[in-house]
Design a protein around this motif. Sequence first.
Motif, PDB file in Angstrom:
ATOM      1  N   LEU A  96       0.800  -1.221   0.000  1.00  0.00           N
ATOM      2  CA  LEU A  96       0.000   0.000   0.000  1.00  0.00           C
ATOM      3  C   LEU A  96       0.836   1.277   0.000  1.00  0.00           C
ATOM      4  CD1 LEU A  96      -2.797   1.277   0.064  1.00  0.00           C
ATOM      5  CD2 LEU A  96      -2.756   1.073   2.565  1.00  0.00           C
ATOM      6  N   PRO A  97       1.903   1.387   0.810  1.00  0.00           N
ATOM      7  CA  PRO A  97       2.698   2.633   0.775  1.00  0.00           C
ATOM      8  C   PRO A  97       3.279   2.929  -0.602  1.00  0.00           C
ATOM      9  CG  PRO A  97       3.212   1.357   2.743  1.00  0.00           C
ATOM     10  CD  PRO A  97       2.380   0.472   1.871  1.00  0.00           C
ATOM     11  N   THR A  98       3.852   1.888  -1.243  1.00  0.00           N
ATOM     12  CA  THR A  98       4.427   2.100  -2.578  1.00  0.00           C
ATOM     13  C   THR A  98       3.345   2.438  -3.591  1.00  0.00           C
ATOM     14  OG1 THR A  98       6.188   0.527  -2.070  1.00  0.00           O
ATOM     15  CG2 THR A  98       5.850   1.068  -4.382  1.00  0.00           C
ATOM     16  N   LEU A  99       2.195   1.764  -3.471  1.00  0.00           N
ATOM     17  CA  LEU A  99       1.081   2.064  -4.374  1.00  0.00           C
ATOM     18  C   LEU A  99       0.650   3.524  -4.249  1.00  0.00           C
ATOM     19  CD1 LEU A  99      -1.197   1.246  -6.320  1.00  0.00           C
ATOM     20  CD2 LEU A  99      -2.516   0.482  -4.331  1.00  0.00           C
ATOM     21  N   LEU A 100       0.557   4.013  -3.030  1.00  0.00           N
ATOM     22  CA  LEU A 100       0.164   5.410  -2.822  1.00  0.00           C
ATOM     23  C   LEU A 100       1.217   6.366  -3.381  1.00  0.00           C
ATOM     24  CD1 LEU A 100      -1.348   5.229   0.780  1.00  0.00           C
ATOM     25  CD2 LEU A 100      -2.556   5.316  -1.411  1.00  0.00           C
ATOM     26  N   TRP A 101       2.488   6.017  -3.193  1.00  0.00           N
ATOM     27  CA  TRP A 101       3.555   6.851  -3.742  1.00  0.00           C
ATOM     28  C   TRP A 101       3.491   6.876  -5.271  1.00  0.00           C
ATOM     29  CZ3 TRP A 101       6.616  10.492  -2.099  1.00  0.00           C
ATOM     30  CH2 TRP A 101       6.951  10.577  -0.746  1.00  0.00           C
ATOM     31  N   VAL A 102       3.302   5.700  -5.869  1.00  0.00           N
ATOM     32  CA  VAL A 102       3.248   5.613  -7.337  1.00  0.00           C
ATOM     33  C   VAL A 102       2.087   6.443  -7.884  1.00  0.00           C
ATOM     34  CG1 VAL A 102       2.787   4.072  -9.274  1.00  0.00           C
ATOM     35  CG2 VAL A 102       4.423   3.406  -7.521  1.00  0.00           C
ATOM     36  N   LEU A 103       0.896   6.263  -7.309  1.00  0.00           N
ATOM     37  CA  LEU A 103      -0.269   7.000  -7.795  1.00  0.00           C
ATOM     38  C   LEU A 103      -0.142   8.492  -7.503  1.00  0.00           C
ATOM     39  CD1 LEU A 103      -3.226   4.596  -6.907  1.00  0.00           C
ATOM     40  CD2 LEU A 103      -2.103   4.948  -9.110  1.00  0.00           C
ATOM     41  N   GLY A 104       0.399   8.829  -6.332  1.00  0.00           N
ATOM     42  CA  GLY A 104       0.573  10.246  -6.006  1.00  0.00           C
ATOM     43  C   GLY A 104       1.514  10.948  -6.974  1.00  0.00           C
ATOM     44  N   ILE A 105       2.654  10.289  -7.255  1.00  0.00           N
ATOM     45  CA  ILE A 105       3.607  10.876  -8.199  1.00  0.00           C
ATOM     46  C   ILE A 105       3.021  10.914  -9.604  1.00  0.00           C
ATOM     47  CG2 ILE A 105       5.857  10.539  -9.295  1.00  0.00           C
ATOM     48  CD1 ILE A 105       6.848   9.400  -6.646  1.00  0.00           C
ATOM     49  N   TYR A 106       2.301   9.858  -9.968  1.00  0.00           N
ATOM     50  CA  TYR A 106       1.694   9.810 -11.300  1.00  0.00           C
ATOM     51  C   TYR A 106       0.751  10.991 -11.520  1.00  0.00           C
ATOM     52  CZ  TYR A 106      -1.143   8.195 -15.214  1.00  0.00           C
ATOM     53  OH  TYR A 106      -1.812   8.119 -16.413  1.00  0.00           O
ATOM     54  N   PHE A 107      -0.177  11.191 -10.599  1.00  0.00           N
ATOM     55  CA  PHE A 107      -1.139  12.277 -10.769  1.00  0.00           C
ATOM     56  C   PHE A 107      -0.492  13.649 -10.571  1.00  0.00           C
ATOM     57  CE2 PHE A 107      -4.212   8.803  -9.955  1.00  0.00           C
ATOM     58  CZ  PHE A 107      -5.009   8.998 -11.071  1.00  0.00           C
ATOM     59  N   ALA A 108       0.571  13.726  -9.765  1.00  0.00           N
ATOM     60  CA  ALA A 108       1.284  14.997  -9.630  1.00  0.00           C
ATOM     61  C   ALA A 108       1.954  15.379 -10.945  1.00  0.00           C
ATOM     62  CB  ALA A 108       2.318  14.895  -8.506  1.00  0.00           C
ATOM     63  N   VAL A 109       2.607  14.384 -11.589  1.00  0.00           N
ATOM     64  CA  VAL A 109       3.258  14.651 -12.873  1.00  0.00           C
ATOM     65  C   VAL A 109       2.222  15.032 -13.927  1.00  0.00           C
ATOM     66  CG1 VAL A 109       4.522  13.556 -14.768  1.00  0.00           C
ATOM     67  CG2 VAL A 109       5.253  13.191 -12.414  1.00  0.00           C
ATOM     68  N   GLN A 110       1.109  14.311 -13.967  1.00  0.00           N
ATOM     69  CA  GLN A 110       0.075  14.614 -14.951  1.00  0.00           C
ATOM     70  C   GLN A 110      -0.547  15.992 -14.693  1.00  0.00           C
ATOM     71  OE1 GLN A 110      -0.366  13.092 -17.602  1.00  0.00           O
ATOM     72  NE2 GLN A 110      -0.017  10.902 -17.379  1.00  0.00           N
TER      73      GLN A 110
END
Length: 334
Positions: A248-262
């Motif tokens: 879960l922590p890595t998943l949240l980091w991945v999605l957070g960075i993904y939507f931040a970049v987008q």
Amino acid sequence: MAVLAVASAIVLACYCAPSLLLLFAGILFAVLLDACTRALERIVPFQRSLRYALVVLVLGSGAIIALGWGVVSLPAQVQGLIFVMKSQLTVLERELAGFGIELFGPGGRQDLSHLLSDPGRLFGHVQYAVSGAYGVVMNTIVVVCLGLFFAGQPAAYRDGVVILMPCAARARVRSVLNEMGGVLRSWLLGQLVRSAVVALLLGLVFQLLGVAGAPLLGLQAGMANFIPYLGPLIAAFPVALVAMPLGLPTLLWVLGIYFAVQTIEGFVLAPLIQKGAVNLAPAWTLFAIVVFGAMFGALGVALAAPVFAITRVAVLRFYVEDLLADRSVHETGG
């Protein structure tokens, strides 16, 4: 008669929409080749035919190298990504079933075992898959050939359309067609730059976070940016599925960075790249994507934004300015 002619043209366009969209895809490819040829003039002061031949040679060589690399290295990565996503879909389906939610509907996911008892049905599915792949390959060849022909002599094809107009309107039509070409160049080059930045940045971030198939996930995220607004949302789903096994922590980091970049790309990078050359209202663009997707499928979704861009130019110039005599739109930049 005018109303009947317009209605007939609309009906014919809807009936021939797949072929027309394929033609427009060829025009977009020609716009890319023409833009590269124009840009090369600042570096290599040759005549246009030589610059165009150099562009075709370089892009063709790059495509062959990329295709060869893909044939060698991509199948294993794609197979690994499909396995991970399939496993996570099974886990997600089981978890949601505990809450009474059927992820894939009442029937669930159907495995392929029922096809083995009916060889004729299995052959039908294989034949359908082969026909679909053949259609994609043939459409790609048609788009590439159209692009090469159009980009070889763009002025000749433009004048071939202009000559069909009344003499008094030819200068105006030529001017609007040139403006449409400029809009398509701005849109296409802007999308290419945006997609490349997103693909490289997300691919690097996913690699650092240990996400399986990071280059492929970054590439699909960048390619999805060709579909404004909806593309990044669609591309987030496989990213989330592949990141789920990491916790879960890595998943949240991945999605957070993904939507931040987008988000940064959409609100900061995109306006800087486009520089107002393609002034498309977000709501109308999204409306065009939804309508084209419902009417013409995946190809309609992919080409909705550029079609809407040049349609907007035609409406503003021919209807608002010429018919309604309202020049304020042109003076304010449309």
